[in-house]
Design a protein around this motif. Structure first.
Motif, PDB file in Angstrom:
ATOM      1  N   THR A  82       0.809  -1.206   0.000  1.00 42.15           N
ATOM      2  CA  THR A  82       0.000   0.000   0.000  1.00 42.15           C
ATOM      3  C   THR A  82       0.850   1.268   0.000  1.00 42.15           C
ATOM      4  OG1 THR A  82      -0.166   0.013   2.409  1.00 42.15           O
ATOM      5  CG2 THR A  82      -1.899  -1.133   1.193  1.00 42.15           C
ATOM      6  N   LYS A  83       2.151   1.144   0.155  1.00 43.21           N
ATOM      7  CA  LYS A  83       3.036   2.308   0.155  1.00 43.21           C
ATOM      8  C   LYS A  83       3.452   2.650  -1.266  1.00 43.21           C
ATOM      9  CE  LYS A  83       5.040   1.343   4.677  1.00 43.21           C
ATOM     10  NZ  LYS A  83       6.288   1.067   5.399  1.00 43.21           N
ATOM     11  N   THR A  84       3.610   3.942  -1.517  1.00 44.90           N
ATOM     12  CA  THR A  84       4.076   4.388  -2.825  1.00 44.90           C
ATOM     13  C   THR A  84       5.600   4.333  -2.868  1.00 44.90           C
ATOM     14  OG1 THR A  84       4.293   6.707  -2.195  1.00 44.90           O
ATOM     15  CG2 THR A  84       2.117   5.977  -3.007  1.00 44.90           C
ATOM     16  N   LEU A  85       6.140   4.415  -4.070  1.00 50.43           N
ATOM     17  CA  LEU A  85       7.587   4.451  -4.245  1.00 50.43           C
ATOM     18  C   LEU A  85       8.168   5.644  -3.491  1.00 50.43           C
ATOM     19  CD1 LEU A  85      10.187   3.411  -5.520  1.00 50.43           C
ATOM     20  CD2 LEU A  85       9.620   4.761  -7.559  1.00 50.43           C
ATOM     21  N   GLU A  86       7.492   6.764  -3.526  1.00 41.05           N
ATOM     22  CA  GLU A  86       7.962   7.966  -2.833  1.00 41.05           C
ATOM     23  C   GLU A  86       8.009   7.743  -1.320  1.00 41.05           C
ATOM     24  OE1 GLU A  86       6.625  12.581  -2.081  1.00 41.05           O
ATOM     25  OE2 GLU A  86       5.979  11.599  -3.929  1.00 41.05           O
ATOM     26  N   GLN A  87       6.992   7.110  -0.763  1.00 47.06           N
ATOM     27  CA  GLN A  87       6.962   6.837   0.673  1.00 47.06           C
ATOM     28  C   GLN A  87       8.085   5.881   1.071  1.00 47.06           C
ATOM     29  OE1 GLN A  87       2.908   5.424   0.640  1.00 47.06           O
ATOM     30  NE2 GLN A  87       2.213   7.152   1.883  1.00 47.06           N
ATOM     31  N   ILE A  88       8.281   4.855   0.284  1.00 43.15           N
ATOM     32  CA  ILE A  88       9.330   3.879   0.571  1.00 43.15           C
ATOM     33  C   ILE A  88      10.699   4.529   0.448  1.00 43.15           C
ATOM     34  CG2 ILE A  88      10.412   1.729  -0.200  1.00 43.15           C
ATOM     35  CD1 ILE A  88       7.575   0.800  -0.998  1.00 43.15           C
ATOM     36  N   THR A  89      10.878   5.379  -0.547  1.00 42.75           N
ATOM     37  CA  THR A  89      12.154   6.074  -0.730  1.00 42.75           C
ATOM     38  C   THR A  89      12.469   6.945   0.482  1.00 42.75           C
ATOM     39  OG1 THR A  89      11.914   6.040  -3.140  1.00 42.75           O
ATOM     40  CG2 THR A  89      13.443   7.652  -2.214  1.00 42.75           C
ATOM     41  N   LYS A  90      11.484   7.682   0.980  1.00 42.89           N
ATOM     42  CA  LYS A  90      11.699   8.524   2.165  1.00 42.89           C
ATOM     43  C   LYS A  90      12.039   7.665   3.381  1.00 42.89           C
ATOM     44  CE  LYS A  90       8.930  12.443   0.725  1.00 42.89           C
ATOM     45  NZ  LYS A  90       7.763  13.290   0.982  1.00 42.89           N
ATOM     46  N   GLU A  91      11.356   6.547   3.519  1.00 42.96           N
ATOM     47  CA  GLU A  91      11.611   5.618   4.613  1.00 42.96           C
ATOM     48  C   GLU A  91      13.048   5.100   4.540  1.00 42.96           C
ATOM     49  OE1 GLU A  91       8.038   2.987   5.878  1.00 42.96           O
ATOM     50  OE2 GLU A  91       9.317   1.765   4.591  1.00 42.96           O
ATOM     51  N   ILE A  92      13.474   4.744   3.346  1.00 42.18           N
ATOM     52  CA  ILE A  92      14.819   4.214   3.147  1.00 42.18           C
ATOM     53  C   ILE A  92      15.863   5.291   3.411  1.00 42.18           C
ATOM     54  CG2 ILE A  92      16.420   3.344   1.390  1.00 42.18           C
ATOM     55  CD1 ILE A  92      14.004   1.686   0.333  1.00 42.18           C
ATOM     56  N   GLU A  93      15.596   6.518   2.999  1.00 42.44           N
ATOM     57  CA  GLU A  93      16.523   7.609   3.290  1.00 42.44           C
ATOM     58  C   GLU A  93      16.725   7.744   4.795  1.00 42.44           C
ATOM     59  OE1 GLU A  93      14.603  10.856   1.266  1.00 42.44           O
ATOM     60  OE2 GLU A  93      15.696  10.469  -0.597  1.00 42.44           O
ATOM     61  N   GLU A  94      15.651   7.612   5.553  1.00 40.69           N
ATOM     62  CA  GLU A  94      15.738   7.701   7.011  1.00 40.69           C
ATOM     63  C   GLU A  94      16.511   6.514   7.583  1.00 40.69           C
ATOM     64  OE1 GLU A  94      15.405   9.388  10.696  1.00 40.69           O
ATOM     65  OE2 GLU A  94      14.869  10.300   8.784  1.00 40.69           O
ATOM     66  N   ILE A  95      16.267   5.324   7.044  1.00 42.46           N
ATOM     67  CA  ILE A  95      17.007   4.136   7.489  1.00 42.46           C
ATOM     68  C   ILE A  95      18.497   4.324   7.235  1.00 42.46           C
ATOM     69  CG2 ILE A  95      17.458   1.686   6.997  1.00 42.46           C
ATOM     70  CD1 ILE A  95      14.396   1.438   6.418  1.00 42.46           C
ATOM     71  N   LEU A  96      18.853   4.769   6.033  1.00 43.19           N
ATOM     72  CA  LEU A  96      20.260   4.960   5.679  1.00 43.19           C
ATOM     73  C   LEU A  96      20.917   6.016   6.551  1.00 43.19           C
ATOM     74  CD1 LEU A  96      20.105   4.774   1.772  1.00 43.19           C
ATOM     75  CD2 LEU A  96      20.527   2.921   3.414  1.00 43.19           C
ATOM     76  N   ALA A  97      20.214   7.111   6.802  1.00 39.81           N
ATOM     77  CA  ALA A  97      20.764   8.179   7.644  1.00 39.81           C
ATOM     78  C   ALA A  97      21.029   7.673   9.056  1.00 39.81           C
ATOM     79  CB  ALA A  97      19.812   9.376   7.664  1.00 39.81           C
ATOM     80  N   TYR A 125      12.918  -6.063   7.283  1.00 37.23           N
ATOM     81  CA  TYR A 125      12.821  -5.046   6.228  1.00 37.23           C
ATOM     82  C   TYR A 125      14.072  -4.162   6.249  1.00 37.23           C
ATOM     83  CZ  TYR A 125      11.119  -0.811   3.875  1.00 37.23           C
ATOM     84  OH  TYR A 125      10.987   0.289   3.058  1.00 37.23           O
ATOM     85  N   ILE A 126      14.477  -3.736   7.428  1.00 34.76           N
ATOM     86  CA  ILE A 126      15.662  -2.884   7.549  1.00 34.76           C
ATOM     87  C   ILE A 126      16.904  -3.636   7.084  1.00 34.76           C
ATOM     88  CG2 ILE A 126      17.142  -1.659   9.201  1.00 34.76           C
ATOM     89  CD1 ILE A 126      14.469  -1.148  10.784  1.00 34.76           C
ATOM     90  N   CYS A 127      16.998  -4.897   7.452  1.00 32.57           N
ATOM     91  CA  CYS A 127      18.124  -5.721   6.997  1.00 32.57           C
ATOM     92  C   CYS A 127      18.143  -5.827   5.476  1.00 32.57           C
ATOM     93  CB  CYS A 127      18.073  -7.105   7.631  1.00 32.57           C
ATOM     94  SG  CYS A 127      18.506  -7.108   9.381  1.00 32.57           S
ATOM     95  N   SER A 128      16.992  -5.999   4.865  1.00 38.45           N
ATOM     96  CA  SER A 128      16.910  -6.075   3.402  1.00 38.45           C
ATOM     97  C   SER A 128      17.400  -4.780   2.769  1.00 38.45           C
ATOM     98  CB  SER A 128      15.474  -6.343   2.954  1.00 38.45           C
ATOM     99  OG  SER A 128      15.068  -7.618   3.324  1.00 38.45           O
ATOM    100  N   VAL A 129      16.994  -3.661   3.338  1.00 37.98           N
ATOM    101  CA  VAL A 129      17.428  -2.360   2.823  1.00 37.98           C
ATOM    102  C   VAL A 129      18.945  -2.247   2.912  1.00 37.98           C
ATOM    103  CG1 VAL A 129      17.393   0.128   3.283  1.00 37.98           C
ATOM    104  CG2 VAL A 129      15.256  -1.171   3.297  1.00 37.98           C
ATOM    105  N   LEU A 130      19.501  -2.620   4.044  1.00 34.58           N
ATOM    106  CA  LEU A 130      20.947  -2.487   4.236  1.00 34.58           C
ATOM    107  C   LEU A 130      21.737  -3.460   3.371  1.00 34.58           C
ATOM    108  CD1 LEU A 130      21.028  -1.851   8.093  1.00 34.58           C
ATOM    109  CD2 LEU A 130      21.136  -0.169   6.224  1.00 34.58           C
ATOM    110  N   VAL A 131      21.199  -4.649   3.127  1.00 37.10           N
ATOM    111  CA  VAL A 131      21.860  -5.593   2.218  1.00 37.10           C
ATOM    112  C   VAL A 131      21.843  -5.034   0.800  1.00 37.10           C
ATOM    113  CG1 VAL A 131      21.646  -7.857   1.124  1.00 37.10           C
ATOM    114  CG2 VAL A 131      21.526  -7.655   3.608  1.00 37.10           C
ATOM    115  N   CYS A 132      20.726  -4.485   0.385  1.00 34.12           N
ATOM    116  CA  CYS A 132      20.644  -3.869  -0.945  1.00 34.12           C
ATOM    117  C   CYS A 132      21.652  -2.740  -1.069  1.00 34.12           C
ATOM    118  CB  CYS A 132      19.241  -3.331  -1.221  1.00 34.12           C
ATOM    119  SG  CYS A 132      18.017  -4.596  -1.540  1.00 34.12           S
ATOM    120  N   ARG A 133      21.790  -1.973  -0.017  1.00 32.28           N
ATOM    121  CA  ARG A 133      22.741  -0.864  -0.024  1.00 32.28           C
ATOM    122  C   ARG A 133      24.157  -1.390  -0.229  1.00 32.28           C
ATOM    123  NH1 ARG A 133      24.008   3.373   4.887  1.00 32.28           N
ATOM    124  NH2 ARG A 133      24.697   5.038   3.528  1.00 32.28           N
TER     125      ARG A 133
END
Length: 64
Positions: free
Chosen positions: A3-18, A39-47
């Motif tokens: 249900t999240k948009t690409l924009e919402q997920i991108t902002k979420e990921i920016e916060e995770i990365l920061a 989910y956070i682990c997936s983001v960091l692995v992708c990074r």
């Protein structure tokens, strides 16, 4: 996540990365942002594997 948009997920990921750059642990980020640790682990692995660009990571995470 569907249900999240690409924009919402991108902002979420920016916060995770920061927060990760500040030295916060996965657990700390999870608690602060009310997100699943997996989910956070997936983001960091992708990074680590592909990119530091939040939008690119968002695309990869959405495809999972």
């Amino acid at each position: 996540m569907a249900t999240k948009t690409l924009e919402q997920i991108t902002k979420e990921i920016e916060e995770i990365l920061a927060r990760n750059d500040e030295g916060q642990t996965v657990r700390q980020i999870s608690q602060a942002l009310d997100l699943e640790e997996d989910y956070i682990c997936s983001v960091l692995v992708c990074r680590q594997s592909h990119s530091d660009d939040a939008a690119s990571i968002a695309h990869m995470v959405m495809m999972e």
